[in-house]
Design a protein around this motif. Sequence first.
Motif, PDB file in Angstrom:
ATOM      1  N   GLN A 138       0.834  -1.195   0.000  1.00 24.99           N
ATOM      2  CA  GLN A 138       0.000   0.000   0.000  1.00 24.99           C
ATOM      3  C   GLN A 138       0.875   1.254   0.000  1.00 24.99           C
ATOM      4  O   GLN A 138       0.592   2.212  -0.714  1.00 24.99           O
ATOM      5  N   PHE A 139       1.957   1.253   0.779  1.00 23.91           N
ATOM      6  CA  PHE A 139       2.874   2.386   0.814  1.00 23.91           C
ATOM      7  C   PHE A 139       3.504   2.613  -0.555  1.00 23.91           C
ATOM      8  O   PHE A 139       3.557   3.741  -1.045  1.00 23.91           O
ATOM      9  N   GLN A 140       3.981   1.543  -1.186  1.00 27.69           N
ATOM     10  CA  GLN A 140       4.646   1.673  -2.478  1.00 27.69           C
ATOM     11  C   GLN A 140       3.694   2.166  -3.565  1.00 27.69           C
ATOM     12  O   GLN A 140       4.109   2.901  -4.458  1.00 27.69           O
ATOM     13  N   SER A 141       2.449   1.812  -3.493  1.00 25.42           N
ATOM     14  CA  SER A 141       1.495   2.276  -4.500  1.00 25.42           C
ATOM     15  C   SER A 141       1.030   3.704  -4.230  1.00 25.42           C
ATOM     16  O   SER A 141       0.535   4.370  -5.127  1.00 25.42           O
ATOM     17  N   SER A 142       1.211   4.205  -2.997  1.00 22.37           N
ATOM     18  CA  SER A 142       0.765   5.561  -2.676  1.00 22.37           C
ATOM     19  C   SER A 142       1.861   6.611  -2.844  1.00 22.37           C
ATOM     20  O   SER A 142       1.616   7.788  -2.630  1.00 22.37           O
ATOM     21  N   ILE A 143       3.054   6.209  -3.242  1.00 14.87           N
ATOM     22  CA  ILE A 143       4.166   7.149  -3.439  1.00 14.87           C
ATOM     23  C   ILE A 143       3.818   8.108  -4.576  1.00 14.87           C
ATOM     24  O   ILE A 143       3.313   7.697  -5.618  1.00 14.87           O
ATOM     25  N   LYS A 144       4.093   9.384  -4.376  1.00 12.18           N
ATOM     26  CA  LYS A 144       3.776  10.421  -5.361  1.00 12.18           C
ATOM     27  C   LYS A 144       5.052  11.064  -5.894  1.00 12.18           C
ATOM     28  O   LYS A 144       6.106  11.002  -5.271  1.00 12.18           O
ATOM     29  N   LYS A 145       4.916  11.724  -6.993  1.00 16.21           N
ATOM     30  CA  LYS A 145       6.003  12.469  -7.603  1.00 16.21           C
ATOM     31  C   LYS A 145       6.398  13.619  -6.677  1.00 16.21           C
ATOM     32  O   LYS A 145       5.540  14.293  -6.108  1.00 16.21           O
ATOM     33  N   GLY A 146       7.693  13.842  -6.505  1.00 18.94           N
ATOM     34  CA  GLY A 146       8.187  14.914  -5.648  1.00 18.94           C
ATOM     35  C   GLY A 146       8.491  14.478  -4.223  1.00 18.94           C
ATOM     36  O   GLY A 146       9.022  15.253  -3.438  1.00 18.94           O
ATOM     37  N   ALA A 147       8.182  13.248  -3.881  1.00 14.33           N
ATOM     38  CA  ALA A 147       8.423  12.753  -2.525  1.00 14.33           C
ATOM     39  C   ALA A 147       9.909  12.468  -2.333  1.00 14.33           C
ATOM     40  O   ALA A 147      10.574  11.950  -3.220  1.00 14.33           O
ATOM     41  N   LYS A 148      10.418  12.801  -1.165  1.00 12.46           N
ATOM     42  CA  LYS A 148      11.803  12.475  -0.814  1.00 12.46           C
ATOM     43  C   LYS A 148      11.783  11.093  -0.171  1.00 12.46           C
ATOM     44  O   LYS A 148      11.032  10.851   0.767  1.00 12.46           O
ATOM     45  N   ILE A 149      12.629  10.196  -0.702  1.00 11.75           N
ATOM     46  CA  ILE A 149      12.578   8.793  -0.289  1.00 11.75           C
ATOM     47  C   ILE A 149      13.974   8.243  -0.027  1.00 11.75           C
ATOM     48  O   ILE A 149      14.973   8.875  -0.355  1.00 11.75           O
ATOM     49  N   VAL A 150      13.994   7.042   0.565  1.00  9.03           N
ATOM     50  CA  VAL A 150      15.213   6.259   0.734  1.00  9.03           C
ATOM     51  C   VAL A 150      14.932   4.886   0.139  1.00  9.03           C
ATOM     52  O   VAL A 150      13.889   4.289   0.410  1.00  9.03           O
ATOM     53  N   THR A 151      15.870   4.393  -0.669  1.00  6.75           N
ATOM     54  CA  THR A 151      15.701   3.063  -1.248  1.00  6.75           C
ATOM     55  C   THR A 151      16.184   2.016  -0.254  1.00  6.75           C
ATOM     56  O   THR A 151      16.829   2.331   0.739  1.00  6.75           O
ATOM     57  N   SER A 152      15.913   0.768  -0.560  1.00  7.20           N
ATOM     58  CA  SER A 152      16.349  -0.318   0.320  1.00  7.20           C
ATOM     59  C   SER A 152      17.866  -0.454   0.343  1.00  7.20           C
ATOM     60  O   SER A 152      18.427  -1.013   1.274  1.00  7.20           O
ATOM     61  N   SER A 153      18.553   0.087  -0.661  1.00  5.90           N
ATOM     62  CA  SER A 153      20.016   0.053  -0.676  1.00  5.90           C
ATOM     63  C   SER A 153      20.623   1.280  -0.009  1.00  5.90           C
ATOM     64  O   SER A 153      21.841   1.413   0.044  1.00  5.90           O
TER      65      SER A 153
END
Length: 106
Positions: A45-60
């Motif tokens: 659900q989190f991965q499908s709700s990600i929007k453009k412009g969001a600051k994120i951290v990848t699993s790596s």
Amino acid sequence: MLTNAIFLQAEGGGIMSMLPFILMIGVLYFFMIRPQMARQKKEKQFQSSIKKGAKIVTSSGIHGKIVDINDNDNTVSIETGAGKIKFERSAISMELTKKYDPQAKK
């Protein structure tokens, strides 16, 4: 007469001898399998709700900002200090927009 006694002992403990195994399976389901399924559902659900412009951290561990989302092949383009990188959507582990931007919508 001896064979009748052995047969009667084996017959009487059928359900009672299976009870510990049934309880063990129930405990495994409620303490291991069910919480894991809930975590997977929440992550999806989190991965499908990600929007453009969001600051994120990848699993790596790569930090960046989402600049493009491609729903056809389930990828996102992330802008980092080194440039743009294309990742699978499932590689995003957490969102940092709310942490760095207190004005961001919750």
